[in-house]
Design an enzyme around this catalytic site. Structure first.
Site, PDB file in Angstrom:
ATOM      1  N   GLU A 202       0.801  -1.220   0.000  1.00 18.88           N
ATOM      2  CA  GLU A 202       0.000   0.000   0.000  1.00 18.88           C
ATOM      3  C   GLU A 202       0.844   1.285   0.000  1.00 18.88           C
ATOM      4  O   GLU A 202       0.704   2.147   0.867  1.00 18.88           O
ATOM      5  CB  GLU A 202      -0.995  -0.027   1.161  1.00 18.88           C
ATOM      6  CG  GLU A 202      -1.959  -1.199   1.035  1.00 18.88           C
ATOM      7  CD  GLU A 202      -3.083  -1.208   2.049  1.00 18.88           C
ATOM      8  OE1 GLU A 202      -3.068  -0.395   2.996  1.00 18.88           O
ATOM      9  OE2 GLU A 202      -3.999  -2.049   1.900  1.00 18.88           O
ATOM     10  N   GLU A 319      -5.260  -8.448  -0.663  1.00 18.74           N
ATOM     11  CA  GLU A 319      -6.031  -8.242   0.566  1.00 18.74           C
ATOM     12  C   GLU A 319      -7.474  -7.944   0.153  1.00 18.74           C
ATOM     13  O   GLU A 319      -7.708  -7.182  -0.783  1.00 18.74           O
ATOM     14  CB  GLU A 319      -5.529  -7.061   1.410  1.00 18.74           C
ATOM     15  CG  GLU A 319      -4.190  -7.266   2.081  1.00 18.74           C
ATOM     16  CD  GLU A 319      -3.798  -6.072   2.953  1.00 18.74           C
ATOM     17  OE1 GLU A 319      -4.721  -5.351   3.428  1.00 18.74           O
ATOM     18  OE2 GLU A 319      -2.603  -5.843   3.141  1.00 18.74           O
TER      19      GLU A 319
END
Length: 546
Positions: A202, A319
């Site tokens: 991220e 995810e």
């Protein structure tokens, strides 16, 4: 009838047969439950009809390609390993992804007084040796920055993962090269080329996971990918592992324009209305009831790739879940199982893998949690108690390899080479917090499910003879460990006796097992009461098959 669909005439006849059977079974169900029986078949009965001779094709199993875990160091714990062994055995996950492989608690990198690198692979070896011993492969997330190699002091989480770019890209490249070479020497080239190497996590969350700019991440990626490919061009590397996805299209353009190796795209999705990071586990999240949440993100990402300069790149959602915080009680509730199945069915053909976040509540981003149930991400809690989410993946894993044609959008019907048939079907009706209330406040209380109708399951062309019928369920007070915990008044710690009570309430045993007779030319038909967010898994096995 064709090989992959039921003709309209056959479906009309089948529906009529089902309607007649439903009337008889509705009367029996009404008598058993004390309801007033309907005088004629219920026009709102949902029909799931399949023919064992109408095979649509191989079942796409992208839902079990990968599973998430918190951080690498947690994988050295015996209880973590025990739970992963059970999840691998029952849910069939093939890869596992986790943060923090290079963080200081893994002891990977230090520098001596003269700034010379010192490498140490002992902790990683212990972890990866275990993973491979239970036949699960690493989806290698290369993060975070060792302190001695970091350009700054910014960290994230209780376990202090350093999120700054390297002070020396040459030393970073050397670290990656030595690490991948070590993997090759220890496990062999043929094994390592089956792995995935994902660069960072991220990086689009600059206030969280990456203290550099977008351009800094692109540089980090290119340096890392080239270092990996210098060991072997066969090794797969990708990114950008984004939270939001805004990096993804320009990232593909960057790699294409700069000849940076790129074997796959990875990104994330969560089913909440806003927010992307909860470092301390204190955010108030709200589930997004839009049926397209998560699904739309996955489908649109696939379309973006296919219209990019590098169409056809594999797509891995490394995810995904209902909420991004480890303190959202929706993760513990019966609703989560139906959420999982709904999102998988809507998106699984658009992705190459969708890695649910995560398999266990042994997860310490916000530090060790203080109660047995706290809204943790896991399929299993600290005491090895299995949540409804666990059963969603267990049922998926037990579907046979051949998917049968079936028009119902909230179900699969499959068959196995042994002539057994499996049907998995559910209702997903988000029960959402009222205005002004968040998930943490709403889901920590008992939420009864409302009756919504009946489902008629009809399977034609089963072999004549005796069969074993097994029916499994997850839903309100059916393998619903969290409601059982609430019944105990939500103790802050569980006694051994309380653990055993909850274990028995959520042990996954079939709701019923019986022997049925299939007559030549007659379909199997069974009607089920359906409540909000109920999940049913039905197995029909020729007698003697287990």
């Amino acid at each position: 009838m064709t090989n992959n669909m039921i003709s309209s005439n056959s479906l009309y006849v089948l529906t009529a047969v089902v309607a007649t059977a439903v009337l008889g079974q509705s009367l029996a169900l009404a008598a058993a439950t004390g309801e007033t029986p309907a005088a004629e078949p219920d026009a709102h009965v949902r029909v799931i009809a399949a023919d064992v001779n109408a095979v649509q094709g191989p079942l796409d199993t992208s839902f079990k390609e990968c599973i998430g875990a918190g951080r690498a160091n947690e994988g050295l714990r015996a209880d973590w390993q025990d739970q992963l062994r059970e999840v691998r055995r029952t849910c069939g996950f093939k890869y596992i992804r986790m943060h923090g492989l290079l963080t200081d608690d893994m002891g990977v990198y230090r520098e001596d007084a003269h700034g010379n690198p010192i490498y140490n692979w002992q902790y990683i070896d212990r972890l990866y040796d275990f993973l491979l011993s239970i036949d699960i492969k690493p989806f290698v997330e290369l993060s975070f920055m060792p302190k001695d190699l970091a350009s700054g002091n910014k960290t994230i989480f209780w376990w202090k993962g350093n999120v700054t770019p390297p002070k020396s890209y040459d030393k970073w490249a050397d670290l990656i090269r030595h690490l991948v070479t070590h993997f090759q020497e220890r496990y062999g080239r043929d094994e390592v080329k089956t792995w995935y190497f994902e660069v960072w996590n991220e990086p689009d969350l600059r206030d969280g996971f990456f203290a550099g700019t977008r351009e800094d991440y692109f540089k980090l990626y290119a340096v890392t990918a080239k270092a990996i490919k210098s060991v072997s061009p066969d090794y797969r590397v990708g990114g950008p592992a984004t939270a939001i996805g805004q990096f993804d299209e320009p990232f593909i353009g960057f790699c294409n324009s700069n000849s940076a190796p790129l074997d796959f795209i990875s990104t994330h999705a969560y089913g909440v209305k806003e927010g992307y990071l909860d470092e301390t586990g204190g955010h108030g999240t709200v589930i997004d009831p839009d049926p397209n949440s998560v699904i739309g993100r996955m489908v649109s990402e696939r379309k973006m790739i296919d219209h990019s300069p590098l169409p056809g790149l594999p797509l891995h959602f490394t995810e995904w879940s209902s909420a991004y915080t480890p303190s959202d009680f929706i993760h513990d509730t019966y609703q989560q199982a139906a959420f999982i199945l709904s999102k998988v069915k809507g998106a699984y053909r658009s992705v190459d893998s969708m890695s649910y976040w995560v398999f266990t509540d042994i997860f310490e981003e916000a530090g060790p949690r203080m109660t047995p149930f706290h809204g943790g991400f896991g399929l299993i809690n600290y005491e090895d108690l299995k949540k409804p989410a666990f059963y969603a993946f267990k049922f998926l894993n037990e579907l046979g390899p051949s998917e049968l044609a079936n028009a119902d959008p909230a179900s699969w019907v499959c068959k196995s080479p042994d002539n057994s048939v499996q049907a998995l079907f559910w209702n997903y009706t988000p029960i959402v917090p009222p205005a002004g209330m968040n998930d943490q406040q709403f889901y920590q209380h008992e939420i009864p499910a409302q009756q919504i109708g009946r489902v008629a399951l009809s399977i034609t062309n089963l072999p004549a003879g005796s069969h074993t019928l097994e029916i499994y369920e997850s839903g309100y007070r059916a393998n619903d460990v969290f409601t059982g915990y609430l019944d105990l008044s939500s103790p802050s710690q569980l006694t051994p006796g309380q653990v055993e009570i909850l274990r028995q309430q959520s042990n996954g045993d079939p709701e019923s097992v019986e022997t049925i007779q299939i007559e030549t030319g007659k379909p199997f038909v069974r009607t089920f009461f359906m409540r909000q967010n109920d999940v049913y898994f039905v197995k029909i096995l020729p007698l003697g098959i287990k």
